[in-house]
Design an enzyme around this catalytic site. Structure first.
Site, PDB file in Angstrom:
ATOM      1  N   TYR A   1     -11.437   7.031 -14.994  1.00 50.34           N
ATOM      2  CA  TYR A   1     -11.845   5.736 -14.328  1.00 50.34           C
ATOM      3  C   TYR A   1     -12.306   4.816 -15.329  1.00 50.34           C
ATOM      4  O   TYR A   1     -11.857   3.518 -15.366  1.00 50.34           O
ATOM      5  CB  TYR A   1     -12.803   6.102 -13.298  1.00 50.34           C
ATOM      6  CG  TYR A   1     -13.028   4.793 -12.207  1.00 50.34           C
ATOM      7  CD1 TYR A   1     -12.079   4.706 -11.159  1.00 50.34           C
ATOM      8  CD2 TYR A   1     -13.829   3.822 -12.586  1.00 50.34           C
ATOM      9  CE1 TYR A   1     -12.280   3.629 -10.353  1.00 50.34           C
ATOM     10  CE2 TYR A   1     -14.029   2.801 -11.627  1.00 50.34           C
ATOM     11  CZ  TYR A   1     -13.243   2.788 -10.455  1.00 50.34           C
ATOM     12  OH  TYR A   1     -13.434   1.537  -9.641  1.00 50.34           O
TER      13      TYR A   1
ATOM     14  N   THR B   1     -16.623   0.614   0.771  1.00 50.14           N
ATOM     15  CA  THR B   1     -15.366   0.875   1.030  1.00 50.14           C
ATOM     16  C   THR B   1     -14.946   2.314   1.068  1.00 50.14           C
ATOM     17  O   THR B   1     -15.946   3.229   0.782  1.00 50.14           O
ATOM     18  CB  THR B   1     -14.441   0.536  -0.089  1.00 50.14           C
ATOM     19  OG1 THR B   1     -14.369   1.381  -1.197  1.00 50.14           O
ATOM     20  CG2 THR B   1     -14.593  -1.120  -0.624  1.00 50.14           C
TER      21      THR B   1
ATOM     22  N   ASN C   1      -4.920  -4.742  -7.361  1.00 57.11           N
ATOM     23  CA  ASN C   1      -6.202  -4.118  -6.751  1.00 57.11           C
ATOM     24  C   ASN C   1      -6.121  -2.603  -6.731  1.00 57.11           C
ATOM     25  O   ASN C   1      -7.079  -1.961  -6.560  1.00 57.11           O
ATOM     26  CB  ASN C   1      -6.585  -4.699  -5.434  1.00 57.11           C
ATOM     27  CG  ASN C   1      -7.590  -4.107  -4.538  1.00 57.11           C
ATOM     28  OD1 ASN C   1      -8.637  -4.067  -5.058  1.00 57.11           O
ATOM     29  ND2 ASN C   1      -7.039  -3.412  -3.545  1.00 57.11           N
TER      30      ASN C   1
ATOM     31  N   LYS D   1     -10.373   1.144 -16.401  1.00 53.46           N
ATOM     32  CA  LYS D   1     -10.907   0.145 -16.042  1.00 53.46           C
ATOM     33  C   LYS D   1     -11.188  -0.842 -17.281  1.00 53.46           C
ATOM     34  O   LYS D   1     -11.206  -1.919 -17.453  1.00 53.46           O
ATOM     35  CB  LYS D   1     -12.197   0.124 -15.064  1.00 53.46           C
ATOM     36  CG  LYS D   1     -11.937   0.832 -13.994  1.00 53.46           C
ATOM     37  CD  LYS D   1     -11.000  -0.266 -13.127  1.00 53.46           C
ATOM     38  CE  LYS D   1     -10.923   0.339 -11.635  1.00 53.46           C
ATOM     39  NZ  LYS D   1      -9.906  -0.270 -10.872  1.00 53.46           N
TER      40      LYS D   1
ATOM     41  N   ASP E   1       1.045  -1.292  -0.041  1.00 58.22           N
ATOM     42  CA  ASP E   1      -0.007  -0.038  -0.009  1.00 58.22           C
ATOM     43  C   ASP E   1       1.002   1.180   0.081  1.00 58.22           C
ATOM     44  O   ASP E   1       2.120   1.026   0.255  1.00 58.22           O
ATOM     45  CB  ASP E   1      -0.881   0.023   1.202  1.00 58.22           C
ATOM     46  CG  ASP E   1      -2.155   0.555   0.856  1.00 58.22           C
ATOM     47  OD1 ASP E   1      -3.207  -0.070   0.697  1.00 58.22           O
ATOM     48  OD2 ASP E   1      -2.354   2.059   0.945  1.00 58.22           O
TER      49      ASP E   1
ATOM     50  N   ILE F   1     -19.240  -0.975  -4.147  1.00 61.63           N
ATOM     51  CA  ILE F   1     -18.998  -1.859  -2.733  1.00 61.63           C
ATOM     52  C   ILE F   1     -18.667  -0.985  -1.728  1.00 61.63           C
ATOM     53  O   ILE F   1     -18.022   0.091  -1.947  1.00 61.63           O
ATOM     54  CB  ILE F   1     -17.613  -2.480  -3.199  1.00 61.63           C
ATOM     55  CG1 ILE F   1     -17.768  -3.477  -4.557  1.00 61.63           C
ATOM     56  CG2 ILE F   1     -17.435  -3.330  -1.801  1.00 61.63           C
ATOM     57  CD1 ILE F   1     -18.779  -4.599  -4.277  1.00 61.63           C
TER      58      ILE F   1
END
Ligand code: NAP
Length: 252
Positions: free
Chosen positions: A158, A193, A92, A162, A39, A191
């Site tokens: 984005y 998060t 990810n 993707k 990270d 999701i």
């Protein structure tokens, strides 16, 4: 809880300190893998690794910006020297980026998103392929999105990144099948998060929930189950494919 039988395997999860990445790190470790958490923030990676270590397997951390190819290569080499091999890589790490229509999207905002969400996946996938070739193969899971299949207003960078991740995945799957490497993309719906919650108020979350057939947004652990299956030998015939895990978002 499903055991994906990953004993003896070594996994890397980028963006592993939060959200979907952290859930993936837990699910992989719960199934027996040693896990390296990468990270941006070293302290966050260390905190995540401490949590993941409770599953009883080895952990490793790297403070790495995936948009820096040299840092990615160095981190992958460190995983190999510390944990012995690399069998599973979950590319990810990703960011949301500026919200603006295409005609007003700035150069800076475009490059900020592309450098993490597309360049970063390319660098991670390339380092993974090189490491996996040395030990006869492995499984790469690239984190795409429902927005790797359809558009979304105000999210040009984005959505483009993707879609690019899906193309990278399909191409690498063909190029490296003979090396024993499977490459797949996962496309979550919305999701719960920090990425989503820090940008959206409750009204926006409620609207997004209504866009899924299941009338809710998903949980990180629900994505991690698919990732762990793709990482496992149970998915031995799965490569080059985009797998939606989206509560029916794309079905309408
Ligand atoms: P998140 O909770 O924000 O987690 C992402 C993690 O990646 C954070 O720890 C973040 O660090 C880290 N990160 C950001 N830039 C990085 C970089 N350059 N190098 C290394 N690490 C970096 O987000 P998430 O929702 O779990 O998203 C994970 C992935 O799923 C992303 O690729 C995202 O596009 C994708 N996805 C998410 C959703 C959703 O609805 N949440 C839906 C579809 C796809 P900081 O916190 O320090 O920035």
């Amino acid at each position: 809880m499903i055991d994906y039988e990953l004993d003896g395997k070594v996994a890397v999860v980028t963006g592993g300190a939060s959200g979907i990445g952290l859930a993936c790190a837990h699910t992989l470790a719960r199934s027996g893998a040693d896990v390296s958490v990468w990270d941006l923030d070293e302290a966050a990676a260390l905190r995540a690794a401490d949590e993941v270590a409770t599953h009883g397997h080895r952990t490793h951390t790297a403070a790495v910006d995936v948009s820096d190819s040299a840092a990615v290569d160095a981190a992958m080499a460190d995983v190999v020297s510390s944990l012995g091999r690399v069998d599973i890589v979950v590319a990810n790490a990703g960011i949301g980026g500026e919200a603006a229509p295409a005609g007003e999207y700035s150069d800076e905002a475009w490059h900020a998103v592309i450098s993490v969400n597309l360049d970063g996946v390319f660098y991670t996938q390339r380092a993974a392929i090189r490491a996996m070739k040395a030990t006869g193969g492995g499984s790469i899971v690239n984190m795409a999105s429902i927005l790797g299949q359809v558009g979304f207003t105000t999210a040009s960078a984005y959505v483009s990144a993707k879609h690019g991740v899906v193309g990278l995945t399909q191409t690498a799957a063909w190029e490296h099948a003979a090396d024993g490497i499977r490459v797949n993309a996962v496309g979550p719906g919305f999701i719960r998060t920090p990425l989503v919650e820090k940008h959206l108020d409750q009204d926006a979350l409620d609207f997004l929930a209504s866009q899924h057939a299941l009338q809710r947004i998903g949980e990180p652990e629900e994505v991690a189950e698919l990732v762990a299956w793709l990482a496992s030998d149970a998915a031995s015939f799965a490569t080059g494919t985009y797998y939606a895990i989206d509560g029916g978002y794309l079905a309408k």
